[in-house]
Scaffold this motif. Structure first.
Motif, short mmCIF file in Angstrom:
data_model
loop_
_atom_site.label_atom_id
_atom_site.label_comp_id
_atom_site.label_asym_id
_atom_site.label_seq_id
_atom_site.Cartn_x
_atom_site.Cartn_y
_atom_site.Cartn_z
N GLN A 99 37.56 37.88 47.84
CA GLN A 99 38.96 37.49 47.68
C GLN A 99 39.21 36.00 47.85
O GLN A 99 40.30 35.52 47.55
N ALA A 100 38.21 35.24 48.31
CA ALA A 100 38.39 33.80 48.49
C ALA A 100 37.07 33.08 48.23
O ALA A 100 36.26 32.89 49.13
N GLY A 157 38.99 31.59 41.92
CA GLY A 157 39.54 31.74 43.26
C GLY A 157 39.12 33.04 43.92
O GLY A 157 39.03 33.13 45.14
N SER A 158 38.86 34.07 43.10
CA SER A 158 38.40 35.36 43.61
C SER A 158 37.74 36.11 42.46
O SER A 158 37.95 35.79 41.29
N SER A 196 42.90 32.55 44.92
CA SER A 196 42.39 33.48 45.91
C SER A 196 43.33 34.68 46.03
O SER A 196 44.45 34.66 45.50
#
Length: 173
Positions: A152-153, A120-121, A96
Motif C-alpha cells: 500500500q506504500a 504509489g501502491s 499510496s
C-alpha cells in the motif's frame, strides 16, 4: 501515422462540441493520449490531477491494458481500495493507499512497459507471481510480488519501476 493524427484531431473537435464539461473533455483527452502513445510506441502522458471540490470524493481513472487494447474509464467514487483491482490482474496506483490513477495489466509472459508515472501502491491479484523491474525491458533491480500480494506504500527505486513481467507458470518468488 498522418491518418491517425487526422482522426485524432477530428475526434477531438467532435468531442469538444459534444462533451459539455471540462472533466468529460479531459477524460476523453486522456484516453486519446493513451491510445496515441501506444500506437506511436511512446509512454503515455497523463494530465495532472485537478483537485477535488469535496475531499471525501475522488475520481477513479482506470487505464486497462490487455492484449494491446486500451480502455480508459473514469468515475466518481467515495474511497478507492484494493478491491478496485480486478481479479487476475496486476495493478499499480499512482498514490499510496490505492489512490490516484489505477493501471491494470493482464499480459502473462510478456515484458510490459509501465507508464511513466510514480507507483504509489500495487497489488498482484493473480495466482502466479509478477515481477517489477527497474528499467524497461525487464532489466536492473527487481521485486517479486507473489500471488495475491499487495503493497500500500511503495518506496525507493520501485516507485519508478519501468517494466513488469507477469509469470505464466511460476507461483513462488
Amino acid at each position: 501515422m498522418g491518418i491517425f493524427l487526422d482522426w485524432a484531431r477530428s475526434a477531438s473537435r467532435a468531442l469538444h462540441r459534444s462533451l459539455g464539461s471540462a472533466r468529460d473533455r479531459r477524460t476523453m483527452l486522456t484516453a486519446l493520449l493513451g491510445i496515441a502513445s501506444l500506437v506511436l510506441g511512446a509512454a503515455p502522458v497523463l494530465p495532472e490531477e485537478e483537485p477535488a471540490a469535496d475531499p471525501g470524493h475522488r475520481v477513479l481513472e482506470t487505464v486497462s491494458l490487455q492484449g494491446g487494447a486500451v480502455l480508459v474509464t473514469r468515475a466518481e467514487v467515495g474511497t478507492l481500495s484494493y478491491s478496485d483491482c480486478a481479479s487476475g490482474t496486476t495493478c499499480i496506483w499512482t498514490a499510496s493507499l490505492y489512490g490516484g490513477t489505477l493501471f491494470q495489466f493482464n499480459q502473462p509472459g510478456a515484458v510490459i512497459g509501465l507508464p511513466a508515472v510514480p507507483i504509489g501502491s500495487y497489488a498482484n491479484k493473480r495466482s502466479k507471481r509478477s515481477t517489477f523491474y527497474e528499467t524497461a525491458g525487464g532489466g536492473g533491480r527487481s521485486v517479486c510480488a507473489g500471488p495475491w500480494t499487495r503493497n500500500q506504500a511503495v518506496g525507493g527505486w520501485l516507485a519508478g519501476a519501468r517494466s513488469l513481467v507477469q509469470n505464466a507458470t511460476a507461483t513462488s518468488c
